[in-house]
Design an enzyme around this catalytic site. Structure first.
Site, mmCIF file in Angstrom:
data_model
loop_
_atom_site.group_PDB
_atom_site.id
_atom_site.type_symbol
_atom_site.label_atom_id
_atom_site.label_comp_id
_atom_site.label_asym_id
_atom_site.label_seq_id
_atom_site.Cartn_x
_atom_site.Cartn_y
_atom_site.Cartn_z
ATOM 1 N N ASP A 1 1.053 -1.032 0.111
ATOM 2 C CA ASP A 1 -0.009 0.169 0.497
ATOM 3 C C ASP A 1 0.883 1.077 -0.427
ATOM 4 O O ASP A 1 1.919 1.212 1.225
ATOM 5 C CB ASP A 1 -0.782 0.571 1.145
ATOM 6 C CG ASP A 1 -1.853 -0.889 1.260
ATOM 7 O OD1 ASP A 1 -2.055 -2.124 0.349
ATOM 8 O OD2 ASP A 1 -2.395 -1.252 1.639
ATOM 9 N N ASP B 1 -7.203 -1.123 -4.404
ATOM 10 C CA ASP B 1 -7.836 -0.990 -3.502
ATOM 11 C C ASP B 1 -9.228 -0.047 -4.810
ATOM 12 O O ASP B 1 -10.052 -0.433 -4.041
ATOM 13 C CB ASP B 1 -7.216 -0.434 -2.768
ATOM 14 C CG ASP B 1 -6.165 -1.945 -1.728
ATOM 15 O OD1 ASP B 1 -7.183 -2.432 -1.668
ATOM 16 O OD2 ASP B 1 -5.752 -1.315 -0.638
#
Length: 170
Positions: free
Chosen positions: A112, A128
């Site tokens: 991330d 995401d």
């Protein structure tokens, strides 16, 4: 159907390229402000689900993600949605799921890096984003279809059409 699969592949490729760049250039610095105090690129190893929830349950997510991806792909193949919005939504959801699945299998965690620092929010990634935007588009597609059906039912002459009779049959 080809468009749907090409879009899905594009989502996976964009996600994986972004993560490659993060691993190559961001890991050494940890965080880089794009807009100071608003948006940063911050390297995070996410062992949980979306937005870091339920950490360290890798196998659960692998099983659930695999089932969801298979279900979406099967739906695209069997049902063959006609609307472009629904096709983009499904391709986004599956592509994002596949992108994060690759990370879980290859690294044991999801990379991330998109950090919205102006609000207290989780660090996330391109995959995401595809999943969340895809879900939003799917909701929009379903609502538009519902409105279309209600409009057809309330149109003049809809009763005759729905019971199979026309004005000439009366």
């Amino acid at each position: 159907m080809l468009f749907t699969f090409l879009f899905m592949i594009a989502a996976v490729v964009l996600d994986q390229i972004s993560k490659y760049l993060v691993l190559r250039y961001l890991v050494p610095v940890g965080s880089y402000p794009l807009l100071e105090g608003i948006l940063h690129f911050t390297y995070v190893e996410n062992t949980g689900a979306a937005f870091g929830m339920l950490k360290d349950h890798r196998w659960v997510f692998l099983i659930l993600s695999t089932a969801a991806i298979i279900a979406v792909i099967a739906y695209v193949i069997v049902i063959r949605p006609k609307g472009w919005l629904e096709r983009i939504a499904l391709a986004s959801i599956a592509g994002g799921g596949i992108g994060n699945m690759i990370d879980r299998v290859m690294r044991g965690f999801v990379v991330d890096f998109i950090d919205v620092t102006c609000i207290d929010f989780y660090v996330f990634n391109v995959a995401d984003s595809f999943v969340c935007v895809g879900c939003g588009l799917m909701i929009l597609a379903l609502l538009l279809e519902e409105f279309r059906q209600k409009k057809e039912k309330s149109a003049p002459g809809a009763e005759e059409k729905s019971d199979g009779k026309s004005d000439a049959d009366a």
